[in-house]
Design a protein around this motif. Structure first.
Motif, short mmCIF file in Angstrom:
data_model
loop_
_atom_site.label_atom_id
_atom_site.label_comp_id
_atom_site.label_asym_id
_atom_site.label_seq_id
_atom_site.Cartn_x
_atom_site.Cartn_y
_atom_site.Cartn_z
N GLU A 1 19.48 16.00 3.06
CA GLU A 1 18.80 14.89 3.71
C GLU A 1 17.38 14.73 3.16
N LEU A 2 16.71 15.86 2.90
CA LEU A 2 15.37 15.79 2.33
C LEU A 2 15.42 15.19 0.92
N VAL A 3 16.41 15.60 0.13
CA VAL A 3 16.57 15.04 -1.22
C VAL A 3 16.84 13.54 -1.14
N ALA A 4 17.70 13.12 -0.22
CA ALA A 4 18.01 11.69 -0.07
C ALA A 4 16.77 10.90 0.33
N LEU A 5 15.93 11.50 1.18
CA LEU A 5 14.70 10.83 1.59
C LEU A 5 13.79 10.60 0.39
N LEU A 6 13.61 11.63 -0.44
CA LEU A 6 12.75 11.48 -1.63
C LEU A 6 13.34 10.49 -2.61
N GLN A 7 14.65 10.50 -2.76
CA GLN A 7 15.29 9.57 -3.68
C GLN A 7 15.17 8.12 -3.19
N SER A 8 15.21 7.93 -1.87
CA SER A 8 15.05 6.57 -1.34
C SER A 8 13.62 6.08 -1.57
N MET A 9 12.64 7.00 -1.47
CA MET A 9 11.26 6.62 -1.75
C MET A 9 11.09 6.27 -3.22
N ARG A 10 11.77 7.02 -4.09
CA ARG A 10 11.70 6.75 -5.52
C ARG A 10 12.32 5.38 -5.82
N ALA A 11 13.45 5.09 -5.18
CA ALA A 11 14.09 3.80 -5.41
C ALA A 11 13.21 2.67 -4.93
N GLY A 12 12.47 2.93 -3.81
CA GLY A 12 11.57 1.89 -3.31
C GLY A 12 10.45 1.59 -4.26
N LEU B 1 7.24 9.43 -8.46
CA LEU B 1 6.46 9.68 -7.24
C LEU B 1 5.38 10.72 -7.52
N ALA B 2 4.16 10.40 -7.16
CA ALA B 2 3.07 11.35 -7.30
C ALA B 2 3.06 12.31 -6.11
N PRO B 3 2.81 13.60 -6.33
CA PRO B 3 2.78 14.54 -5.20
C PRO B 3 1.81 14.14 -4.11
N GLY B 4 0.65 13.63 -4.50
CA GLY B 4 -0.33 13.22 -3.49
C GLY B 4 0.20 12.13 -2.58
N LEU B 5 0.98 11.19 -3.15
CA LEU B 5 1.55 10.12 -2.33
C LEU B 5 2.58 10.68 -1.36
N VAL B 6 3.40 11.63 -1.84
CA VAL B 6 4.40 12.25 -0.96
C VAL B 6 3.71 13.01 0.17
N GLU B 7 2.63 13.72 -0.14
CA GLU B 7 1.87 14.40 0.90
C GLU B 7 1.40 13.42 1.96
N ASP C 1 0.82 -1.21 0.00
CA ASP C 1 0.00 0.00 0.00
C ASP C 1 0.86 1.26 0.00
N ALA C 2 2.08 1.18 0.56
CA ALA C 2 2.94 2.35 0.68
C ALA C 2 3.78 2.59 -0.57
N LEU C 3 3.81 1.64 -1.51
CA LEU C 3 4.64 1.80 -2.70
C LEU C 3 4.11 2.93 -3.60
N PRO C 4 5.03 3.72 -4.17
CA PRO C 4 4.58 4.76 -5.10
C PRO C 4 4.15 4.19 -6.45
N GLN C 5 4.68 3.01 -6.81
CA GLN C 5 4.29 2.39 -8.07
C GLN C 5 2.95 1.68 -7.91
N GLY C 6 2.17 1.68 -9.00
CA GLY C 6 0.94 0.91 -8.99
C GLY C 6 1.25 -0.55 -9.24
N LEU C 7 0.68 -1.44 -8.43
CA LEU C 7 0.88 -2.88 -8.60
C LEU C 7 -0.47 -3.55 -8.76
N MET C 8 -0.56 -4.44 -9.76
CA MET C 8 -1.77 -5.21 -9.97
C MET C 8 -1.38 -6.66 -10.27
N VAL C 9 -2.17 -7.59 -9.75
CA VAL C 9 -1.99 -9.01 -10.04
C VAL C 9 -3.18 -9.44 -10.88
#
Length: 368
Positions: free
Chosen positions: A357-368, A297-303, A184-192
């Motif tokens: 640090e803020l940039v690294a945080l966003l980049q780690s979320m993007r990598a996730g 990353l969608a802005p809404g997800l980051v919010e 649920d926390a992933l920024p990418q959409g996943l469907m099975v």
């Protein structure tokens, strides 16, 4: 005795997945032994923690007082711990009436609740985790008898097996809940989906990406491209991913509309994989990403994930994409001072001390 034990065992097996049936089975077991209450405890002996407490006693404060104060000094516990799995303890065989009249447990905990004698059963042991159930008789009743013990021993194999199954089911449910929370926390959409594009699962990010219904939609439970040629290509990718005998192949395609684009990666999820075991056939995992979203990353997800305002989320994403605060101010039509205020608020909300640090945080979320 046999018919009564069979009915109780059946209810406890139903209780593997139904808390109400488990409670009802234990209540029936209590009544059959002439007891007035039961208390089931699951302990992690190594950690000294109570993992689960289930009691028929309606006085929750009394149960809480037992767990906080009396459990550590309960002289019945060491006796019960020496029991082998599937054995029964009658407390009056280990403690005299004189001892009970002087015991803090019996006089200050059990007596005020109108209870005294106990029959204890060890249900199962798994590593450092042990589970017990105790049946309690009222203070004006006689101790448990050999006949009560025989009934408990007759029923105990089924009770122990049902308790083990219930613990395993609970563990699997917890693991599944944690896994779904991570998806649920992933920024990418996943469907099975299955070979026919029938949707078996979609995470919130996938639901957000499909909300506009310009490129993809779910209709009658199946994933469909609004464009016929794109649908044929998607179906081909899914069929290849759900290849015969588990030989699935990955694929990808890009969908383009008037106002948006969507990248779709199609990956095989083989029937041998634990996640697909319930269907016993190959499935496909679709990963949906919006190429227009910085870093995916969608802005809404980051919010939602970081607790930022819309402006703060947009600023954080632009910084993660290599832009500057001045460029954000120009793009937003705000002053540099306002942009700096957004940055300070974003850093405060995310506990970041520096912009890097803020940039690294966003980049780690993007990598996730």
């Amino acid at each position: 005795m046999h018919a009564q034990a069979t009915r109780i065992a059946a209810q406890l097996y139903d209780g593997v997945l139904s808390p109400e049936d488990w409670y009802g089975g234990m209540a029936a077991f209590t009544e059959a032994t002439g007891a007035s209450n039961f208390h089931q405890l699951t302990l992690d002996v190594a950690q000294g923690m109570v993992l689960e407490s289930l009691a028929s006693h309606r006085d929750e404060s009394a149960v809480d007082a037992y767990e906080r104060h009396f459990a550590p000094i309960d002289e019945r516990v060491p006796v019960a711990m020496r029991l082998g799995q599937g054995q029964v303890m009658l407390d009056h065989e280990h403690f005299s009436e004189r001892h009970m009249s002087r015991s803090e447990l019996y006089t200050d905990c059990l007596a005020p609740q109108g209870m005294k004698y106990c029959m204890g059963l060890k249900l199962y042991v798994q590593g450092s985790v042990q589970q017990y159930v105790g049946f309690l008789r009222q203070v004006d009743k006689s101790p448990f008898t050999d006949e009560d013990r025989s009934f408990a021993l007759h029923l105990l194999p089924d009770v122990a097996r049902a308790a083990g199954l219930r613990a395993r089911a609970s563990q699997l449910a917890q693991q599944a809940a944690m896994g779904l929370a991570a998806l649920d926390a992933l920024p990418q959409g996943l469907m099975v989906v299955g070979p026919d594009c029938r949707v078996h699962y979609g995470n919130p990010a996938a639901e957000r990406l499909l909300a506009g219904a310009e490129l993809l939609r779910v209709r009658h439970g199946r994933l469909q491209c609004l464009d016929g040629a794109a649908q044929a290509q998607l179906q081909q990718h899914v069929l290849r991913a759900c290849g015969h005998q588990g030989a699935g192949l990955a694929g990808a395609q890009s969908l383009a509309g008037q106002h948006c684009r969507l990248n779709v990666a199609v990956l095989p999820l083989k029937a041998s994989h634990a996640a697909a075991a319930r269907w016993q056939r190959p499935l496909a995992v679709l990963v949906l990403t919006d190429p227009a979203a910085p870093g995916g990353l969608a802005p809404g997800l980051v919010e939602q994930m970081l607790g930022l305002s819309p402006a703060e989320a947009r600023l954080a994403l632009l910084l993660a994409a290599g832009k500057t605060v001045k460029e954000f101010a120009a793009a937003e039509g705000v002053s540099w001072h306002t942009a700096r205020t957004h940055l300070k608020n974003a850093m405060r909300k995310t506990a970041c001390h520096r912009q890097l640090e803020l940039v690294a945080l966003l980049q780690s979320m993007r990598a996730g």
